[in-house]
Design a protein around this motif. Structure first.
Motif, PDB file in Angstrom:
ATOM      1  N   SER A 216       0.842  -1.202   0.000  1.00  0.00           N
ATOM      2  CA  SER A 216       0.000   0.000   0.000  1.00  0.00           C
ATOM      3  C   SER A 216       0.873   1.247   0.000  1.00  0.00           C
ATOM      4  CB  SER A 216      -0.927   0.014   1.220  1.00  0.00           C
ATOM      5  OG  SER A 216      -0.177   0.000   2.420  1.00  0.00           O
ATOM      6  N   GLN A 224      -6.687  12.534  -1.112  1.00  0.00           N
ATOM      7  CA  GLN A 224      -7.545  11.478  -1.611  1.00  0.00           C
ATOM      8  C   GLN A 224      -7.176  11.075  -3.030  1.00  0.00           C
ATOM      9  OE1 GLN A 224      -9.699   9.853   0.234  1.00  0.00           O
ATOM     10  NE2 GLN A 224      -9.278  11.150   2.013  1.00  0.00           N
ATOM     11  N   THR A 225      -6.608  12.002  -3.777  1.00  0.00           N
ATOM     12  CA  THR A 225      -6.245  11.724  -5.163  1.00  0.00           C
ATOM     13  C   THR A 225      -4.739  11.779  -5.326  1.00  0.00           C
ATOM     14  OG1 THR A 225      -6.474  14.068  -5.752  1.00  0.00           O
ATOM     15  CG2 THR A 225      -8.424  12.641  -6.000  1.00  0.00           C
ATOM     16  N   CYS A 229       0.131   5.473 -10.162  1.00  0.00           N
ATOM     17  CA  CYS A 229      -0.325   4.089 -10.041  1.00  0.00           C
ATOM     18  C   CYS A 229       0.871   3.249  -9.590  1.00  0.00           C
ATOM     19  CB  CYS A 229      -0.824   3.554 -11.385  1.00  0.00           C
ATOM     20  SG  CYS A 229      -2.281   4.389 -12.027  1.00  0.00           S
ATOM     21  N   TYR A 265      -5.258  -5.743  -7.403  1.00  0.00           N
ATOM     22  CA  TYR A 265      -5.158  -4.347  -6.972  1.00  0.00           C
ATOM     23  C   TYR A 265      -6.544  -3.836  -6.604  1.00  0.00           C
ATOM     24  CZ  TYR A 265      -0.383  -4.398  -8.695  1.00  0.00           C
ATOM     25  OH  TYR A 265       0.952  -4.698  -8.883  1.00  0.00           O
ATOM     26  N   ARG A 266      -6.681  -3.414  -5.349  1.00  0.00           N
ATOM     27  CA  ARG A 266      -7.960  -2.895  -4.871  1.00  0.00           C
ATOM     28  C   ARG A 266      -8.146  -1.419  -5.211  1.00  0.00           C
ATOM     29  NH1 ARG A 266      -6.206  -5.028   0.142  1.00  0.00           N
ATOM     30  NH2 ARG A 266      -6.477  -2.947   1.048  1.00  0.00           N
ATOM     31  N   SER A 267      -7.054  -0.714  -5.432  1.00  0.00           N
ATOM     32  CA  SER A 267      -7.117   0.699  -5.788  1.00  0.00           C
ATOM     33  C   SER A 267      -5.860   1.041  -6.569  1.00  0.00           C
ATOM     34  CB  SER A 267      -7.253   1.578  -4.535  1.00  0.00           C
ATOM     35  OG  SER A 267      -6.080   1.501  -3.743  1.00  0.00           O
ATOM     36  N   ASP A 268      -5.711   2.315  -6.900  1.00  0.00           N
ATOM     37  CA  ASP A 268      -4.543   2.744  -7.667  1.00  0.00           C
ATOM     38  C   ASP A 268      -3.250   2.541  -6.885  1.00  0.00           C
ATOM     39  OD1 ASP A 268      -6.336   3.520  -9.583  1.00  0.00           O
ATOM     40  OD2 ASP A 268      -6.379   5.624  -8.939  1.00  0.00           O
ATOM     41  N   THR A 270      -2.962   0.425  -3.940  1.00  0.00           N
ATOM     42  CA  THR A 270      -3.027  -0.699  -3.005  1.00  0.00           C
ATOM     43  C   THR A 270      -3.249  -1.998  -3.758  1.00  0.00           C
ATOM     44  OG1 THR A 270      -3.976   0.735  -1.304  1.00  0.00           O
ATOM     45  CG2 THR A 270      -4.137  -1.628  -0.946  1.00  0.00           C
ATOM     46  N   LYS A 297      -0.828   8.050 -14.132  1.00  0.00           N
ATOM     47  CA  LYS A 297      -2.089   7.547 -14.659  1.00  0.00           C
ATOM     48  C   LYS A 297      -2.260   7.946 -16.129  1.00  0.00           C
ATOM     49  CE  LYS A 297      -4.601   7.693 -10.255  1.00  0.00           C
ATOM     50  NZ  LYS A 297      -5.760   8.275  -9.531  1.00  0.00           N
ATOM     51  N   SER A 302      -7.180   6.182 -15.576  1.00  0.00           N
ATOM     52  CA  SER A 302      -7.037   4.754 -15.288  1.00  0.00           C
ATOM     53  C   SER A 302      -5.567   4.375 -15.155  1.00  0.00           C
ATOM     54  CB  SER A 302      -7.692   3.925 -16.401  1.00  0.00           C
ATOM     55  OG  SER A 302      -7.053   4.179 -17.645  1.00  0.00           O
TER      56      SER A 302
END
Length: 405
Positions: A216, A224-225, A229, A265-268, A270, A297, A302
């Motif tokens: 992570s 938050q952003t 990636c 991958y659960r998120s960008d 993690t 990204k 994405s």
């Protein structure tokens, strides 16, 4: 009074049984980080008769310093030997060199007063600033015209506009350069091995136990952003002796499906995967070291990773990335217990245990008087039972006669 003396004597005997401790200790340890090695130097309270060595490498002379018989010791460890861990850090950016050093005061054994130090040397990299140069051309309507009048400024307009008395200087302004500096902070990344519930880190485990590997990254300032990636790749499982085996290749694809599958991958920022605990033969502990690649990204927000098209079991094609944004992450060290011998089911085991307790013999100590009394009582009871049985068997039958009135 007798019991008091007995307890006191026992305490004295117990105290005398304990071995004496080595009368020595450390003073003022000093760490020096060189360009190709690190060194630890310390003074002792007395003459040093033990050993200083890198954990897991006692048998290598270049990783050990033996008794100096003087109150000072020095150990220099080369970065190219003794399996010094090299970890590239993203925040702060640089390289961390880590080695665990054991200081043993006894010539042969590890004792209570011995020390273990985790020695780390950090080498910071010079910061790179992303710059963008903008060349701006001056439009024609923005050109500045400067008129310099030469001569009598009180003359008439006609004379002033005469070519002999007027010079027109056009300031042809060159293209200006504007530099815009924008520093993109890198996220802070870590690697943890958690229990199956993902609630806490695992320090002790058994072969075959289910654990969760989690990689992570967190954007600085809890943003938050993030424009990045992450791609986990080039992972190795290691032990303290330097043995290592690759479990993820350069693209982040799993090498051996029997150890761990491809990451999810659960998120960008993690990713993770479940696996069963494994270890090297006859080695008590393992840890994992991986690289994390930070990429920007796509335009649509994405993430495109080199591990998106991993084969199921085979190694993927080597990535063509430069590795400029690769950073190392290391998991905690886990102590792995061997597989237990096969046992019966818990219910059957408990039943057998309760049944066996009925037949477990135990010693009961009683005084001679009590024992004699018990024997007399049991004997008397048996004698009464025998007499009662004899009388019941041979008693005369009784005839009842009823006389008429």
């Amino acid at each position: 009074m007798f019991h008091y003396l007995t307890l006191t004597l026992t305490a004295l005997l117990t105290y005398n049984i304990y071995a004496d401790q080595i009368d020595n200790g450390l003073r003022d340890p000093l760490i020096r980080c060189g360009s190709e090695s690190l060194s630890i130097n310390f003074k002792t309270q007395g003459a040093f008769e033990g050993h200083v060595y890198v954990k897991g490498h006692y048998s290598m002379k270049q990783c050990r310093t033996d008794a100096t018989l003087e109150p000072n010791v020095n150990l220099t460890v080369s970065y190219s030997a003794c399996d010094v861990i090299r970890q590239r850090s993203s925040n702060p950016k640089g390289i961390m060199m880590t080695a665990t050093v054991i200081i043993s005061f006894h010539p042969m054994f590890i004792t209570k007063i011995d020390k273990s130090y985790k020695v780390q040397c950090f080498y910071a990299e010079s910061q790179k600033t992303v710059t963008q140069q903008l060349n701006v051309d001056i439009a024609k309507d923005q050109e500045k015209k400067i008129f310099v009048m030469v001569g009598d400024e009180e003359g008439d307009t006609e004379n002033q506009t005469s070519g002999d008395h007027k010079k027109l200087h056009k300031l042809n302004d060159p293209s200006t350069e504007e530099r815009i500096n924008y520093n993109v902070p890198l996220p802070d990344c870590k690697y943890r091995v958690l229990n199956e519930a993902k609630s806490e880190e695992v320090a002790f485990a058994t072969v075959g136990q289910i654990v969760y590997h989690e990689w992570s990254c967190e954007a600085p300032g809890n943003n938050q952003t993030s424009p990045f990636c992450v791609t986990v790749h080039s992972c190795n499982v290691k032990d303290e002796t330097g043995k290592e085996v690759q479990i993820f290749d350069e693209n982040g694809c799993a090498v051996d499906k029997y150890l761990i599958n491809n990451l999810e991958y659960r998120s960008d920022l993690t990713g993770g995967q479940l696996s069963q605990v494994f270890k090297f033969a006859d080695q008590p502990s393992v840890f994992f070291q991986c690289k994390i690649r930070l990429g920007l990204k796509d335009e649509d927000g994405s993430c495109t990773r080199s591990s998106d098209h991993c084969p199921v079991t085979l190694r993927g094609k080597r990535s063509t990335g430069t590795g400029e944004n690769d950073f190392d992450v290391i998991s905690q060290t886990m102590t792995i217990l061997d597989i237990n011998e096969p046992t019966s089911s818990p219910q059957k085991k408990n039943t057998e245990l309760q049944f066996s307790k009925l037949f477990v013999s135990s010693d009961v100590c009683v005084s001679p008087t009590t024992a004699s009394g018990i024997v007399v009582f049991v004997s008397s009871l048996l004698l009464v039972c025998l007499i009662s049985s004899f009388l019941l068997c041979f008693r005369h039958q009784t005839v009842k006669v009823k006389l008429a009135p």
